[in-house]
Write a protein that holds these residues in place. Structure first.
Motif, mmCIF file in Angstrom:
data_model
loop_
_atom_site.group_PDB
_atom_site.id
_atom_site.type_symbol
_atom_site.label_atom_id
_atom_site.label_comp_id
_atom_site.label_asym_id
_atom_site.label_seq_id
_atom_site.Cartn_x
_atom_site.Cartn_y
_atom_site.Cartn_z
ATOM 1 N N TYR A 111 4.532 8.308 1.215
ATOM 2 C CA TYR A 111 3.946 7.220 1.995
ATOM 3 C C TYR A 111 2.437 7.376 2.117
ATOM 4 C CZ TYR A 111 8.768 6.493 3.650
ATOM 5 O OH TYR A 111 10.123 6.276 3.738
ATOM 6 N N ASP A 112 1.768 6.247 2.277
ATOM 7 C CA ASP A 112 0.332 6.223 2.589
ATOM 8 C C ASP A 112 0.096 5.414 3.849
ATOM 9 O OD1 ASP A 112 -0.376 7.795 0.472
ATOM 10 O OD2 ASP A 112 -1.567 6.275 -0.565
ATOM 11 N N GLY A 113 -0.922 5.803 4.610
ATOM 12 C CA GLY A 113 -1.348 5.050 5.774
ATOM 13 C C GLY A 113 -2.741 4.499 5.562
ATOM 14 N N LEU A 114 -3.366 4.086 6.654
ATOM 15 C CA LEU A 114 -4.721 3.548 6.575
ATOM 16 C C LEU A 114 -5.725 4.628 6.205
ATOM 17 C CD1 LEU A 114 -4.613 1.324 9.778
ATOM 18 C CD2 LEU A 114 -4.662 0.483 7.419
ATOM 19 N N THR A 115 -5.545 5.818 6.809
ATOM 20 C CA THR A 115 -6.466 6.924 6.583
ATOM 21 C C THR A 115 -5.664 8.191 6.309
ATOM 22 O OG1 THR A 115 -6.572 7.379 8.963
ATOM 23 C CG2 THR A 115 -8.266 5.922 8.049
ATOM 24 N N ASN A 116 -6.377 9.271 5.979
ATOM 25 C CA ASN A 116 -5.681 10.496 5.598
ATOM 26 C C ASN A 116 -6.566 11.706 5.876
ATOM 27 O OD1 ASN A 116 -3.518 11.984 4.214
ATOM 28 N ND2 ASN A 116 -5.059 12.336 2.636
#
Length: 616
Positions: free
Chosen positions: A100-105
């Protein structure tokens, strides 16, 4: 540690990984079972297998060197779920981080934050409205495009799904505006808006300096709108169990292949990943919960990263060649049992392990005596074999105000780097205790041989100060349950950062949040003006922090001053006695090329840049 974290309340208190004392979980409260060892072991050690088959004791049916097959095979502990809002353990979190990816990391598990599905953002002048511009053309693994509506749905699941174990992240910590029905979240009231397909707006009830850091958690990852029907207005495309265990759909660099609980999990490279293809073709996790079996697995050259339990660890085999500006150490470790020399790195983690006290049951002189006999440096060196840093504050060194940890620690009133049994005896005798009137203290800890060794040293020292301490071991979930019911006296726990700032730790020293008669207690100390003279000072300082949460220099200075006041209030009343700050280590063979992780831990590292070479 292999136990899954038990949900203590709907809003708070999580079990987490702990570097030196490897545990299971993503953030918050941790037990401290270091038998899994630095480098992972029980908390999701990264390892890579060759063409061998692991047996139940961690040995192999056929040996062999690491080969450049494009597969990175890792060892992991028992996983709970592949649903990002339901995961509360590191083992699940490490796999979820790839899917999964979100807005930031967090960049390779450091405290630095970079845009991910968000190209950038703007904040309002009062820091209560954030507008994110999304990447165009990013797709989920089912081929559908990622849009702002997917984030609206994903955040609604985080706030309101019955499957969410992280709702406090968005409702309390981040404080996204919402309505309540009684004390519960009102479904559909979250102030998250899709302005258009590629613009997402977030409205907070108050400024929060760590907004982009919070959004870096995989709990905030994008999932396809309506994929499961666990929030109002969505019937769901698949059954929840199927989504959480057999067909998770994210927008990360790897897509799901298989998961057999207790045995293995595998993901493969997602070739349409918007941020470029990963170097390895797939990642395979062999699930081995027993730390000795994981150790054997690595010693048989089945793993790129070798798990070394504290019982097998020899500090004399560490050769440090370089230390960077983040305090990370690089060098070699060896020889291993198999004759190889491993590459080595160690990174200070943003976490603290401590002895806590139910202040209603343990009088102040006893707490002070405990602090006097506790020699943090001795415990780190002899018990934990140097796999940590002596702790004199609850706030870890990487985030301590003004990077002034050591100077302030030297003012520790119970002895810096020493055990003062005579002072402990004196404070107890002044309180009326003596050889024929000893205080009986019950110490409860997670089931760890190393922590038990520490407890035995303390028990022997306290006996000379008129304290008779008994030692009890309990499963982590039992320890938490007894704590929130007010049924602990002295105990061992730890806290790993939810976000990398002191205020995340200072909430544990806020007296109202330590009241075990309240459902919102996140600490089990029952600190009040009746149990400690410095409670009012601590509460006042915490209110100063809460009143200065904006991401400004002035607010940061106010938070720093209040943090020091709270640390010193804790020194006075000893609600907790800090023991050590965690350090996480990685031991890996020459054929693995991998970026070093940082203070937020290896479980927050994506493996897109990892390479398996031919070792030449």
């Amino acid at each position: 540690m292999t136990d899954a974290e038990e949900s203590v309340s709907r809003r708070r208190f999580l079990q987490a990984t702990g570097g030196t004392a490897a545990a299971v979980g993503l953030a918050g409260c941790t037990g401290g079972n270091d038998d899994a060892g630095g480098g992972g072991g029980g908390d999701g050690t990264e390892t890579a297998a060759t063409n061998t088959t692991a047996t139940t004791d961690g040995t192999t049916e056929s040996g062999g060197e690491g080969t450049p097959e494009g597969t990175l095979n890792l060892v992991n502990a028992t996983m709970d779920t592949l649903d990002p809002v339901a995961a509360a353990d590191t083992a699940s979190g490490e796999v979820i981080q790839q899917l999964y990816d979100g807005l930031t990391n967090y960049v390779n598990g450091t405290t630095a934050v970079e845009p991910l599905l968000a190209k950038g953002f703007e904040a309002s002048d009062d820091y209560t409205t954030y507008t994110f511009d999304l990447q165009k053309g990013a797709t989920f693994h089912d081929g559908s495009e990622v849009t702002a509506e997917d984030f609206v749905y994903a955040f609604e699941r985080l706030a309101g799904s019955e499957n969410s174990r992280r709702s406090y992240f968005i409702l309390d910590s981040l404080s996204v505006e919402h309505d309540t029905e009684g004390e519960e979240y009102k479904p559909g009231s979250l102030a998250v808006e899709a302005v258009d397909d590629y613009t997402l707006k977030l409205s907070l009830s108050k400024p929060f300096h760590a907004t982009t850091e919070m959004l870096s958690y995989s709990s905030f990852a994008a999932v396809p709108q309506g994929i499961v029907g666990d929030v109002e207005g969505h019937d769901g495309q698949v059954r929840y169990e199927q989504f959480a265990t057999a067909s998770p759909t994210g927008a990360g660099p790897f897509e799901f292949e298989t998961w057999e609980q207790g045995t293995e999990a595998e993901v493969s490279r997602y070739d349409d990943y918007y941020d470029g293809d990963a170097n390895v073709e797939r990642i395979h996790w062999q699930i081995i919960s027993d730390p000795n079996a994981a150790y054997n697995y690595g010693q048989n050259r089945n793993s790129d990263v070798v798990s070394i339990p504290t019982s097998k660890y020899d500090p004399s085999k560490v050769q440090v060649e370089e230390t960077d500006d983040k305090g990370r150490k690089f060098g070699t470790y060896g020889p291993l049992r198999n004759g190889e020399t491993a590459q080595y790195m160690a990174a200070p983690q943003i976490g603290t392990y401590y002895a806590g006290f139910n202040m209603q049951a343990v009088p102040k002189p006893v707490r002070q005596a405990f602090a006097y006999v506790l020699n943090q440096e001795l415990m780190v060196d002899q018990v934990f074999k140097g796999r940590g840093q002596p702790a004199y504050h609850l706030t870890p060194p990487p985030i301590f105000p003004n990077q002034n940890y050591e100077q302030h620690a030297e003012e520790y009133p119970y002895g810096y780097g020493e055990s003062n049994i005579e002072k402990a005896k004196q404070v107890m005798e002044e309180a009326g205790y003596g050889p024929n009137d000893q205080f009986e203290l019950n110490w409860t800890q997670y089931d760890s041989n190393t922590w038990e060794s520490m407890a035995k040293i303390l028990r022997d020292q306290l006996s000379a100060a008129h304290v008779s301490m008994s030692i009890e071991k309990a499963p982590f979930s039992t320890l938490l349950k007894r704590g929130r019911n007010g049924n602990l006296e002295a105990y061992s726990l730890g806290w790993i950062a939810d976000w990398p700032a002191p205020d995340n730790f200072m909430q544990l020293l806020n007296p109202p949040q330590t009241d075990t008669s309240s459902s919102d207690a996140i600490m089990y100390t029952n600190w009040s003006s009746e149990t400690g003279s410095a409670a009012e000072a601590a509460e006042s300082a915490y209110n100063e922090i809460v009143d200065n949460l904006a991401p400004t220099d002035a607010a940061n200075r106010a938070r720093n001053e209040a943090t020091l006041a709270m640390e010193e209030a804790n020194w006075e009343d000893v609600s907790v006695a800090p023991v050590y700050h965690s350090v996480d280590e990685r031991f890996y063979y020459d054929w693995l090329e991998i970026e070093p992780f940082g203070g937020m831990g290896p479980s927050r590292q994506k493996y897109t840049d990892a390479r398996i070479t031919n070792g030449e």
